[in-house]
Each structure stands twice: as C-alpha cells, then as structure tokens.
Design an enzyme around this catalytic site. Structure first.
Site, PDB file in Angstrom:
ATOM      1  N   LYS A 173      13.482 -17.988   0.634  1.00 18.86           N
ATOM      2  CA  LYS A 173      13.435 -16.840   1.537  1.00 18.86           C
ATOM      3  C   LYS A 173      12.029 -16.570   1.073  1.00 18.86           C
ATOM      4  CE  LYS A 173      15.491 -12.810  -0.026  1.00 18.86           C
ATOM      5  NZ  LYS A 173      14.870 -12.069  -1.011  1.00 18.86           N
ATOM      6  N   CYS A 209      25.103  -0.132  -0.826  1.00 18.71           N
ATOM      7  CA  CYS A 209      24.958   0.966  -1.155  1.00 18.71           C
ATOM      8  C   CYS A 209      26.102   2.222  -1.885  1.00 18.71           C
ATOM      9  CB  CYS A 209      23.692   1.567  -0.971  1.00 18.71           C
ATOM     10  SG  CYS A 209      22.008   1.010  -0.075  1.00 18.71           S
ATOM     11  N   LYS A 264      30.934  11.760  10.022  1.00 17.27           N
ATOM     12  CA  LYS A 264      32.306  10.878  11.029  1.00 17.27           C
ATOM     13  C   LYS A 264      33.322  10.292  10.687  1.00 17.27           C
ATOM     14  CE  LYS A 264      31.451   8.579  15.009  1.00 17.27           C
ATOM     15  NZ  LYS A 264      32.338   7.414  15.356  1.00 17.27           N
TER      16      LYS A 264
HETATM   17  C1  UGA Z   1      22.485   4.826   2.310  1.00 16.81           C
HETATM   18  C2  UGA Z   1      21.926   5.693   2.755  1.00 16.81           C
HETATM   19  O1  UGA Z   1      22.101   6.637   4.251  1.00 16.81           O
HETATM   20  C3  UGA Z   1      20.719   5.611   2.651  1.00 16.81           C
HETATM   21  O2  UGA Z   1      20.028   7.238   2.596  1.00 16.81           O
HETATM   22  C4  UGA Z   1      19.877   5.388   1.330  1.00 16.81           C
HETATM   23  O3  UGA Z   1      18.819   5.554   0.494  1.00 16.81           O
HETATM   24  C5  UGA Z   1      20.390   4.396   1.037  1.00 16.81           C
HETATM   25  O4  UGA Z   1      22.619   4.227   1.429  1.00 16.81           O
HETATM   26  C6  UGA Z   1      20.631   3.133   0.018  1.00 16.81           C
HETATM   27  O5  UGA Z   1      21.276   3.785  -1.495  1.00 16.81           O
HETATM   28  O6  UGA Z   1      20.117   2.304   0.013  1.00 16.81           O
HETATM   29  P1  UGA Z   1      22.741   2.562   4.516  1.00 16.81           P
HETATM   30  O7  UGA Z   1      24.014   2.425   3.035  1.00 16.81           O
HETATM   31  O8  UGA Z   1      21.994   1.520   5.213  1.00 16.81           O
HETATM   32  O9  UGA Z   1      22.320   3.800   3.914  1.00 16.81           O
HETATM   33  O10 UGA Z   1      23.918   2.872   5.450  1.00 16.81           O
HETATM   34  P2  UGA Z   1      24.677   4.279   5.553  1.00 16.81           P
HETATM   35  O11 UGA Z   1      24.193   4.229   7.644  1.00 16.81           O
HETATM   36  O12 UGA Z   1      23.850   5.346   5.440  1.00 16.81           O
HETATM   37  O13 UGA Z   1      26.093   4.287   6.688  1.00 16.81           O
HETATM   38  C7  UGA Z   1      26.668   4.092   4.895  1.00 16.81           C
HETATM   39  C8  UGA Z   1      28.001   3.242   5.482  1.00 16.81           C
HETATM   40  O14 UGA Z   1      28.492   5.151   5.436  1.00 16.81           O
HETATM   41  C9  UGA Z   1      28.664   2.913   6.644  1.00 16.81           C
HETATM   42  O15 UGA Z   1      29.676   1.854   6.354  1.00 16.81           O
HETATM   43  C10 UGA Z   1      29.357   3.936   7.616  1.00 16.81           C
HETATM   44  O16 UGA Z   1      30.247   3.206   8.727  1.00 16.81           O
HETATM   45  C11 UGA Z   1      30.109   5.285   6.935  1.00 16.81           C
HETATM   46  N1  UGA Z   1      29.887   6.339   7.178  1.00 16.81           N
HETATM   47  C12 UGA Z   1      28.660   6.913   7.881  1.00 16.81           C
HETATM   48  C13 UGA Z   1      31.036   6.297   7.794  1.00 16.81           C
HETATM   49  O17 UGA Z   1      32.430   6.011   7.990  1.00 16.81           O
HETATM   50  N2  UGA Z   1      30.762   7.852   8.460  1.00 16.81           N
HETATM   51  C14 UGA Z   1      29.778   8.865   8.829  1.00 16.81           C
HETATM   52  O18 UGA Z   1      29.788   9.886   9.457  1.00 16.81           O
HETATM   53  C15 UGA Z   1      28.139   7.956   8.418  1.00 16.81           C
END
Ligand code: UGA
Length: 428
Positions: free
Chosen positions: A35, A257, A248
């Site tokens: 990396k 995360c 959703k």
């Molecule tokens: C998440 C948080 O949103 C960030 O704020 C945080 O900083 C990050 O974790 C972390 O702890 O570092 P991330 O894991 O990149 O971010 O992804 P998200 O966009 O939050 O989605 C997480 C999961 O939830 C995905 O699998 C997504 O498909 C699912 N999801 C999200 C749902 O099933 N329904 C929803 O309405 C939203």
C-alpha cells in the site's frame, strides 16, 4: 503545524489528504509495504471519489508524504491514530493495533504533542490509553478523541460538510488546537470529555442501525397486513423529529462499521453489566433479514436444491468495492447450503470477492451472462446500473418461474409484473 497520521486505511487516507489540502504538512505512516508503494506513486489504494486528486495535489505541493518508519513522527505537533479496530468473534473490539501504536508513540515523541484518536474505540478506551501508555511517555502527550463520521463513497463530501465535529478532551489548549484544524469547515464543533466523545460515535452508528432494523421490521409487518413500506417510510420520515434518512427497508446493513460497532457496543454493555436489549434486537433483526431473503426465494421456488439463482451485487452498498460484512455474502452461503447453484455479478467488487467466495459460486463480469438459465434473481446491492436493465431480454434468457427478489426495493414492481416476472420486494 506538523501532523502525522498513523494507519493509512480509509479514514487515515481521507484525513491525510484533507489536512494537506488545508495547507498542513502531513506525514502518513503505513506499515503495509504494498500500500505504501502505491501511495508514494500517487495511486489511491481505495475507491473514493475525488480522493486520488487530493492525494496527488498534496504530494505535488510537497505537503503530503508517506513512510513506514514510525520514528519520523517524533517532531510532530499533532499525531492522529487511524488504525483498524476490527471485531473479535465475541463482538469485543480488537484494540491490539491501537495499543501497539500508542505505546510506540509514547516512546518516540521528543517534544510536547497531542495524540488524537480517530479510530473508533469503545467508550472508556481513552482513559485506559492515558493510564497505560501516555503517563509514561518521554515528552508530555495530551489525549484528544475526535471520532469520524465518514460514509464510504461519500467520505470527502462528509469531511467538508459534517453535521458536527466532535472533540473530546480535558485540556482546553489541545481541544482548541484540534478544532482549529477544521477551521475551513463550516460546522458546529461540539466539545466534551473523552469518554463522551467515544460514546457519541457508538451511539450515532447504533442509532442509525436501529433506524434500519426498525424500518425492516415495519416492512416485514407491512407484508403481513397488506401495507406498502414505500408509502409508510416516506410519510413516517416526513416527521422532522424522525427524519427520512436510513429508512430504506431491505436485506439489512453491512460494511465495516455498523456490524462492528453495534456488536462492540453490545459487548461493552454486557461487560459493564448492562443488558442493552434494544441493541441486541437491532443486531438480530439485521441478520434475520438475510435469512428472510432466502426464505422468500425458497417459498417462491420450492426446494432450492439444484435451482439456479443469480445474486446481483456483492459490495455492502453501491459506490464501493468493499465487501466487508456484506449481506450478499451471507445470503450466498445460505443459498449454497440449501443446495442452490449460485452465480453472481458486481460492477466493482468482483476482484475482492473472488478471494473469499466459495469455489462453487460462478462469478461473472457481465450481468446478462450471470442471469443466463437462472430461475431467480436476488438483488443484493442497489447499483444504479441495475436501474437500466433490459428486462425483456433478461426474462428471455432465464428459466421459469422467473422470480426476482428485490432485496433493496429498487425496481418498479408493476413493470416487472408486466414483463412476466414473479416480483418479491421487502414490505411492498
Ligand atoms: C457508516 C455511517 O453512515 C457513517 O456516518 C460512519 O462514519 C461510518 O459508518 C463509520 O463508522 O465509519 P458506511 O458504513 O460507509 O457509513 O455506510 P452507510 O452509507 O451508512 O450504510 C451502511 C449500511 O446500511 C449499508 O449496507 C446500507 O445498504 C445500509 N442501509 C443504509 C440500509 O439498509 N438502509 C438505509 O436506509 C440506509
């Protein structure tokens, strides 16, 4: 102001590039030699919009450099720790990398400095680190907790447009110096003690995960009472006290995360003697959604043994090649266990998936080849390109009974019915 950032994973790289972009001299420390080589050549090792540009801009301006030699941080004013904190099988957070790095930093620094923890560490960790390592440091090190709230795929946007910046510390000057690093960002800075800052990170992720599991349970109930989750979630989310995001319904959350942080918070609760029932249910519901998807497919196809099923999407969400804790991986395993023949396609994540998918799974780089002769499609990740599929062509290449399980409620149910598919959504 000299900044060092230890651990150039996802968060470390975004932080390094963004601080260099703000004009700070940044040294990134990474021990993974492969990396490191990429970084030194200006090649962005992660898939994140805009990050490659910032990386090269920082290098060109002479503000951003990388090394594997930790001792080079010794004259830094501020040292960020952004190493990984993975889950152990017990759900406990594995802090071994954090402990190792903080121990080393304590022995390296030659002048007063600030150590900023950006890795996600359980509440109480900062106090342990101070006691165990920083008190014995060569030169005074002030400890600050500064959790990140960056979404993968939108990390730079989130960096520059956060809802809040959280800084936990006990020394006013250190808190001020760390908050000044973000002075080019227009967001409220919320300061507090270290443990509260650590808890804020876990509480935020646990609450977002709770919203997802909650709406998934409502979706499951919608199916039983004949309601439509799309209408319900939209109207519920219009209440400003609730908010429309993270409502959703689907096959559940994945990624590096939410699964890790919910399990980590549950572990620390139990360890402290508290039974966090709600959080336990959130975790359980999230896993149930995966089983439920397979159950639905089985109900539609009958015995899954020998049935051909295409799983579309491997990454845990669109816009990333990250497959960590991706629901589709568990679903694929469950389908294989039931005797199904599984093919799969993903626009970005094939390379990473190939390394870990069971050998029986046929991985395709073309969606139309992936669905050929299958009895059912399971949509696991809502990639935008799936929005524009030629469904007539797809059905022509499939075999009866033409089942589609839309695990992210992204397709138009009527349209697929009209083409002749047996459409199944989540709560629709
Ligand atoms: C998440 C948080 O949103 C960030 O704020 C945080 O900083 C990050 O974790 C972390 O702890 O570092 P991330 O894991 O990149 O971010 O992804 P998200 O966009 O939050 O989605 C997480 C999961 O939830 C995905 O699998 C997504 O498909 C699912 N999801 C999200 C749902 O099933 N329904 C929803 O309405 C939203």
């Amino acid at each position: 102001m000299k900044i060092s950032i230890i651990g150039i994973g996802y968060v470390g790289l975004v932080s390094s590039c963004a601080f260099a972009h703000s004009g700070y001299e940044v040294l990134g420390v990474e021990k993974d030699i492969e990396k490191l080589e990429l970084l030194k050549q200006g090649i962005c090792p992660v898939c994140e919009e805009g990050l490659g540009n910032l990386l090269n801009q920082g290098r060109r301006r002479g503000l951003l450099s990388f090394t594997d030699d930790l001792s080079q941080i010794k004259n830094s004013d501020i040292v960020f720790v952004t190493v990984g904190t993975p889950s152990l099988t017990s759900g406990q957070v594995d802090l071994s990398q954090v402990y190792e790095v903080v121990n080393q930093v304590a022995g390296i620094m030659v002048s007063p400095s600030i150590l900023v923890m950006k890795s996600t560490v359980p509440p109480g960790s900062g106090e342990i680190l101070k006691k165990r390592y920083l008190r014995k440091a060569n030169a005074p090190i002030s400890y600050v907790s500064n959790p990140e709230f960056l979404r993968e795929g939108k990390a730079l946007w989130d960096w520059y447009h956060p809802d809040r910046i959280v800084i936990g510390g006990e020394n006013e000057r250190s808190i001020k110096l760390v908050s000044d690093l973000y002075s080019d960002i227009n967001a409220p800075v919320v300061t507090m003690d270290i443990t509260s800052a650590e808890m804020t990170k876990y509480a935020s992720n646990a609450f977002l995960a709770t919203k997802i599991s909650f709406i998934n349970e409502i979706a499951n109930l919608c199916e039983l009472v004949g309601a439509n989750i799309d209408n319900v979630a939209q109207a519920v989310g219009m209440d400003k006290r609730i908010g429309g995001e993270f409502l959703k319904a689907g096959i559940g959350y994945g990624g590096s995360c939410f699964p890790k942080d919910t399990k980590g918070l549950n572990y620390i609760s139990s360890f402290k003697g508290y039974n966090f029932n709600l959080l336990k249910a959130v975790i359980e519901v999230n896993y149930y959604q995966r089983i439920n998807a397979v159950r639905k497919i089985q109900k539609a196809l009958g015995d899954l043994n020998g049935k051909k099923i295409a799983v579309l999407g491997l990454s845990f969400k669109p816009g990333t090649d990250d497959i960590r804790e991706s629901p589709s991986l568990d679903i694929i395993t469950l389908l294989l266990t039931e005797g199904a023949i599984v093919s799969t396609y993903d626009p970005l994540a094939i390379k990473k998936s190939n390394k870990i998918l069971p050998h029986q799974v046929k991985v395709f780089d073309d969606i139309y080849k992936c669905i050929k002769n299958t009895n059912a499609i399971l949509l696991a990740t809502e990639w935008p390109e799936f929005q524009h599929l030629n469904w007539v062509e797809i059905k022509r290449n499939m075999q009866p009974p033409y089942v589609i399980l839309d695990g992210r409620n992204m397709f138009n149910k009527e349209q697929l019915h009209n083409v002749g598919f047996h459409y199944l959504g989540i709560g629709r």
